[in-house]
Structure formats: structure tokens, C-alpha cells
Write a protein that holds these residues in place. Structure first.
Motif, PDB file in Angstrom:
ATOM      1  N   GLY A  53       1.767 -11.101   8.541  1.00  0.00           N
ATOM      2  CA  GLY A  53       1.691 -10.726   7.043  1.00  0.00           C
ATOM      3  C   GLY A  53       0.251  -9.652   7.053  1.00  0.00           C
ATOM      4  O   GLY A  53      -0.423  -9.884   6.388  1.00  0.00           O
ATOM      5  N   SER A  54       0.268  -8.823   8.084  1.00  0.00           N
ATOM      6  CA  SER A  54      -0.832  -7.894   8.227  1.00  0.00           C
ATOM      7  C   SER A  54       0.028  -6.417   8.201  1.00  0.00           C
ATOM      8  O   SER A  54       1.064  -6.127   8.565  1.00  0.00           O
ATOM      9  N   THR A  55      -0.891  -5.462   7.962  1.00  0.00           N
ATOM     10  CA  THR A  55      -0.884  -3.967   8.156  1.00  0.00           C
ATOM     11  C   THR A  55      -1.564  -3.580   9.434  1.00  0.00           C
ATOM     12  O   THR A  55      -2.553  -3.641   9.658  1.00  0.00           O
ATOM     13  N   ALA A  56      -0.811  -3.362  10.476  1.00  0.00           N
ATOM     14  CA  ALA A  56      -1.449  -2.808  11.626  1.00  0.00           C
ATOM     15  C   ALA A  56      -2.110  -1.410  11.223  1.00  0.00           C
ATOM     16  O   ALA A  56      -1.667  -0.560  10.640  1.00  0.00           O
ATOM     17  N   VAL A  57      -3.203  -1.179  12.016  1.00  0.00           N
ATOM     18  CA  VAL A  57      -4.299  -0.122  11.739  1.00  0.00           C
ATOM     19  C   VAL A  57      -3.927   0.565  13.018  1.00  0.00           C
ATOM     20  O   VAL A  57      -4.517   0.148  14.250  1.00  0.00           O
ATOM     21  N   VAL A  58      -3.540   1.831  13.258  1.00  0.00           N
ATOM     22  CA  VAL A  58      -3.089   2.524  14.277  1.00  0.00           C
ATOM     23  C   VAL A  58      -3.893   3.738  14.523  1.00  0.00           C
ATOM     24  O   VAL A  58      -4.199   4.553  13.818  1.00  0.00           O
ATOM     25  N   THR A  59      -4.500   3.887  15.651  1.00  0.00           N
ATOM     26  CA  THR A  59      -5.503   4.971  15.966  1.00  0.00           C
ATOM     27  C   THR A  59      -4.492   6.154  16.252  1.00  0.00           C
ATOM     28  O   THR A  59      -3.100   6.104  16.733  1.00  0.00           O
TER      29      THR A  59
END
Length: 163
Positions: A53-59
């Protein structure tokens, strides 16, 4: 070192494995991703984020610390160390404050493991002769991850979508 290995077919199988792992993760966990094709790791991170239930934070290759924003507890922080040109020590990223509150997925360089002694290693293997088949290995020396590996192994033994 305790370890398990599972073979999956395509993105659906990778997603199934990620969905089994997601409920066992908690804020402060660090998972190192190694090997295979970038698409396999990205599929895994996205599937894991969705299951958690998360939004991935992508570099990105243009990464700067300013791109980060406060993460809610349990969110997934995905850091692609291969794309962070000029970063020699992982701690130089200045992300320590996020690690306690997020689940951190790191596509690691060789020195990253030393920074995180209590990590789960997820290793992806790719075979050109069988492009739809992915082999994913889970391993850790940390007592934190032993019950997780046992639970994953038990769940995977009963999972009929994997072979």
C-alpha cells in the motif's frame, strides 16, 4: 547464512513473490537488490510497493537530496545506487532520517552491505535461454530475517503459481 531460492515465470510470478514478502516488512527494514535485469528489480519493487500500500520513491540519474520529501512510516524508499554517479559512500546520501520510518529497497553497490549489517539480500538471476524465467534468491545472516525466510519458504511451497 540462511537462504531460499524460488523460480518465477515473468512479471506475474515476481509480483506473487513480492506480495508474499510485503506483509512481513516493517519500517526500518533494509532490503538489498542485486543482479538480474533492471526490469526484474523494478517489477519487484513496484509489486512490493503495491502489496504494501505504498508508493515507491525511485531515484534517478539526476538525483539530489532535494528530490526527497518526508516519507510516512511504512513507505518504500527505492534507491538505485548504480545510477548515483559520484556517490562513493552510501552514507554520503544523507538519508539516515528516512531509514527508520521507511522500508528501504537498495539496488546495491559492493560497499552498501557494510552499511547495513541487518539486511535481507534479494538476488535476481536471469537466463537468456529462458527469458521468461526468473530465479530469485533470498538470504540473510540477521536473526531478524530468519522467521521471514521460514515464512516465505512455507508460503512458496503451497503457492501453485510458481514452479
Amino acid at each position: 547464512m540462511d537462504s531460499i531460492t524460488v523460480s518465477t515465470k515473468g512479471a506475474e510470478g515476481t509480483g506473487t513473490v513480492a506480495a508474499l514478502l510485503a506483509p512481513r516488512l516493517r519500517p526500518g527494514d533494509v532490503v538489498l537488490l542485486k543482479g538480474g535485469l533492471a526490469t526484474g528489480k523494478t517489477t519487484f519493487v513496484k509489486a512490493l510497493a503495491a502489496a504494501a500500500g505504498s508508493t515507491a520513491v525511485v531515484t534517478s540519474p539526476t538525483f539530489t537530496i532535494a528530490h526527497f520529501y518526508p516519507l510516512e512510516p511504512g513507505k518504500i524508499l527505492h534507491i538505485d545506487t548504480y545510477r548515483l554517479a559520484g556517490i562513493h559512500e552510501f552514507r554520503d546520501l544523507g538519508l539516515d532520517e528516512y531509514f527508520d520510518e521507511s522500508i528501504t529497497m537498495i539496488e546495491w553497490g559492493e560497499t552498501v552491505a557494510e552499511d547495513f549489517p541487518s539486511h535481507l539480500l534479494v538476488e535476481f538471476h536471469y537466463d537468456q535461454s529462458a527469458p521468461d524465467l526468473r530465479v530469485i534468491g533470498f538470504s540473510s545472516d540477521s536473526p531478524r530475517w530468519l522467521p521471514v525466510l521460514d515464512a516465505l519458504q512455507a508460503a512458496l511451497l503451497t503457492e501453485t503459481k510458481l514452479s
